[in-house]
Write a protein that holds these residues in place. Structure first.
Motif, short mmCIF file in Angstrom:
data_model
loop_
_atom_site.label_atom_id
_atom_site.label_comp_id
_atom_site.label_asym_id
_atom_site.label_seq_id
_atom_site.Cartn_x
_atom_site.Cartn_y
_atom_site.Cartn_z
N ASP A 44 0.83 -1.21 0.00
CA ASP A 44 0.00 0.00 0.00
C ASP A 44 0.87 1.26 0.00
OD1 ASP A 44 -2.22 -1.64 0.07
OD2 ASP A 44 -2.45 -1.50 2.24
N PHE A 45 2.02 1.20 0.67
CA PHE A 45 2.94 2.33 0.68
C PHE A 45 3.48 2.58 -0.73
CE2 PHE A 45 7.22 4.18 1.34
CZ PHE A 45 6.85 5.33 1.99
N ILE A 46 3.82 1.52 -1.44
CA ILE A 46 4.29 1.64 -2.82
C ILE A 46 3.20 2.22 -3.70
CG2 ILE A 46 5.03 0.32 -4.85
CD1 ILE A 46 6.46 -1.58 -2.83
N ASP A 47 1.97 1.74 -3.52
CA ASP A 47 0.83 2.26 -4.30
C ASP A 47 0.60 3.74 -4.02
OD1 ASP A 47 -1.47 2.04 -6.05
OD2 ASP A 47 -2.69 2.11 -4.21
N PHE A 48 0.64 4.11 -2.76
CA PHE A 48 0.44 5.52 -2.40
C PHE A 48 1.54 6.40 -2.99
CE2 PHE A 48 0.99 9.11 0.63
CZ PHE A 48 -0.23 9.72 0.41
N THR A 49 2.79 5.93 -2.95
CA THR A 49 3.91 6.66 -3.52
C THR A 49 3.71 6.86 -5.03
OG1 THR A 49 5.40 5.80 -1.83
CG2 THR A 49 6.42 6.68 -3.81
N LYS A 50 3.23 5.82 -5.71
CA LYS A 50 2.96 5.94 -7.15
C LYS A 50 1.86 6.96 -7.41
CE LYS A 50 4.39 1.30 -8.51
NZ LYS A 50 3.93 -0.02 -9.01
N SER A 67 2.35 10.44 -9.53
CA SER A 67 1.60 10.61 -10.78
C SER A 67 0.79 11.91 -10.83
CB SER A 67 0.67 9.42 -11.01
OG SER A 67 -0.39 9.44 -10.08
N LEU A 68 0.81 12.67 -9.75
CA LEU A 68 0.07 13.94 -9.74
C LEU A 68 0.69 14.90 -10.75
CD1 LEU A 68 -0.46 14.45 -5.91
CD2 LEU A 68 -2.16 13.79 -7.60
N ASP A 69 -0.16 15.60 -11.48
CA ASP A 69 0.26 16.51 -12.55
C ASP A 69 0.57 17.89 -11.96
OD1 ASP A 69 0.76 17.76 -14.95
OD2 ASP A 69 -1.37 17.89 -15.51
N LEU A 70 1.83 18.09 -11.60
CA LEU A 70 2.24 19.37 -11.02
C LEU A 70 2.16 20.50 -12.03
CD1 LEU A 70 5.32 18.27 -8.91
CD2 LEU A 70 3.05 18.85 -8.10
N VAL A 71 2.54 20.25 -13.25
CA VAL A 71 2.49 21.28 -14.29
C VAL A 71 1.05 21.73 -14.50
CG1 VAL A 71 2.97 21.80 -16.70
CG2 VAL A 71 4.59 20.45 -15.39
N GLY A 72 0.13 20.77 -14.53
CA GLY A 72 -1.29 21.11 -14.68
C GLY A 72 -1.79 21.94 -13.52
N MET A 73 -1.33 21.62 -12.30
CA MET A 73 -1.74 22.40 -11.13
C MET A 73 -1.19 23.82 -11.21
SD MET A 73 -1.32 19.69 -7.97
CE MET A 73 -1.98 20.77 -6.70
N VAL A 109 -6.89 16.00 -3.69
CA VAL A 109 -7.28 15.12 -2.60
C VAL A 109 -6.80 13.70 -2.91
CG1 VAL A 109 -9.22 14.17 -1.29
CG2 VAL A 109 -9.31 16.53 -2.10
N LEU A 110 -6.08 13.11 -1.96
CA LEU A 110 -5.59 11.75 -2.10
C LEU A 110 -6.12 10.91 -0.96
CD1 LEU A 110 -1.81 12.00 -3.03
CD2 LEU A 110 -3.65 11.14 -4.43
N MET A 111 -6.63 9.76 -1.29
CA MET A 111 -7.06 8.81 -0.26
C MET A 111 -6.17 7.58 -0.35
SD MET A 111 -11.13 9.19 0.04
CE MET A 111 -11.02 8.23 1.50
N PRO A 112 -5.34 7.37 0.66
CA PRO A 112 -4.48 6.19 0.65
C PRO A 112 -5.31 4.91 0.69
CG PRO A 112 -3.79 7.73 2.34
CD PRO A 112 -5.11 8.20 1.83
N PRO A 113 -4.81 3.84 0.09
CA PRO A 113 -5.54 2.58 0.10
C PRO A 113 -5.67 2.02 1.52
CG PRO A 113 -3.34 2.29 -0.82
CD PRO A 113 -3.53 3.75 -0.61
N TYR A 114 -6.83 1.48 1.81
CA TYR A 114 -7.12 0.83 3.09
C TYR A 114 -6.82 1.73 4.29
CZ TYR A 114 -7.07 -3.09 -0.08
OH TYR A 114 -7.30 -3.92 -1.14
N SER A 115 -7.18 2.99 4.17
CA SER A 115 -6.93 3.95 5.24
C SER A 115 -8.13 4.87 5.40
CB SER A 115 -5.69 4.78 4.91
OG SER A 115 -5.49 5.78 5.86
N GLU A 116 -8.35 5.31 6.61
CA GLU A 116 -9.41 6.28 6.87
C GLU A 116 -8.91 7.71 6.66
OE1 GLU A 116 -10.94 5.57 10.76
OE2 GLU A 116 -11.44 3.49 10.31
N ARG A 117 -7.64 7.85 6.40
CA ARG A 117 -7.00 9.16 6.24
C ARG A 117 -7.24 9.69 4.84
NH1 ARG A 117 -5.20 13.74 6.08
NH2 ARG A 117 -3.10 14.37 6.59
N CYS A 118 -7.42 10.98 4.75
CA CYS A 118 -7.59 11.66 3.48
C CYS A 118 -6.61 12.84 3.47
CB CYS A 118 -9.03 12.16 3.35
SG CYS A 118 -9.35 13.08 1.86
N PHE A 119 -5.79 12.92 2.42
CA PHE A 119 -4.83 14.01 2.30
C PHE A 119 -5.40 15.08 1.38
CE2 PHE A 119 -2.13 10.50 3.53
CZ PHE A 119 -1.21 11.07 4.37
#
Length: 120
Positions: free
Chosen positions: A44-50, A54-60, A72-82
């Motif tokens: 899950d840590f590897i997935d979250f890092t990917k 993959s976020l488009d900084l130039v687009g932002m 907004v990012l929701m890590p897999p299998y977590s109640e946390r929302c970034f």
């Protein structure tokens, strides 16, 4: 290494914005970022890092819409929302990139030492 509730925790990488630690007992990674702590299984840590990478900084940066100022990012299998601003995304990428480098470096060092450990 610090001992927290009988769980061995090793700090992998730290910046002024957060840290990544590894729990050797549960084989999980602990991300401290933005004032909160989130625990991940290794996959899950590897997935979250990917996802973060993959976020488009130039687009932002180039978008004139106020909606793209935050992601907004929701890590897999977590109640946390970034909820991350552009600066947060850059800081999180730096933290995760440093942790990846440290883990890879540790792996390479162990690969180099392994033949020498058996010949002693």
């Amino acid at each position: 290494m610090k001992d927290n509730n009988c769980i061995k925790i090793v700090e992998v990488f730290r910046t002024e914005n957060g840290s990544v630690s590894q729990c050797n007992k549960t084989n999980s990674y602990i991300l401290e970022f933005g004032g909160t702590t989130c625990s991940f299984k290794a996959s899950d840590f590897i997935d979250f890092t990917k996802r973060v990478n993959s976020l488009d900084l130039v687009g932002m940066i180039l978008s004139s819409s106020s909606v793209t100022d935050v992601t907004v990012l929701m890590p897999p299998y977590s109640e946390r929302c970034f909820v991350l601003t552009l600066t947060d995304v850059l800081n999180l990428k730096e933290l995760l990139g440093g942790a990846k480098f440290s883990l890879h470096l540790n792996s390479v060092i162990w690969e180099c030492l392994r033949p020498h450990l058996y010949s002693i």
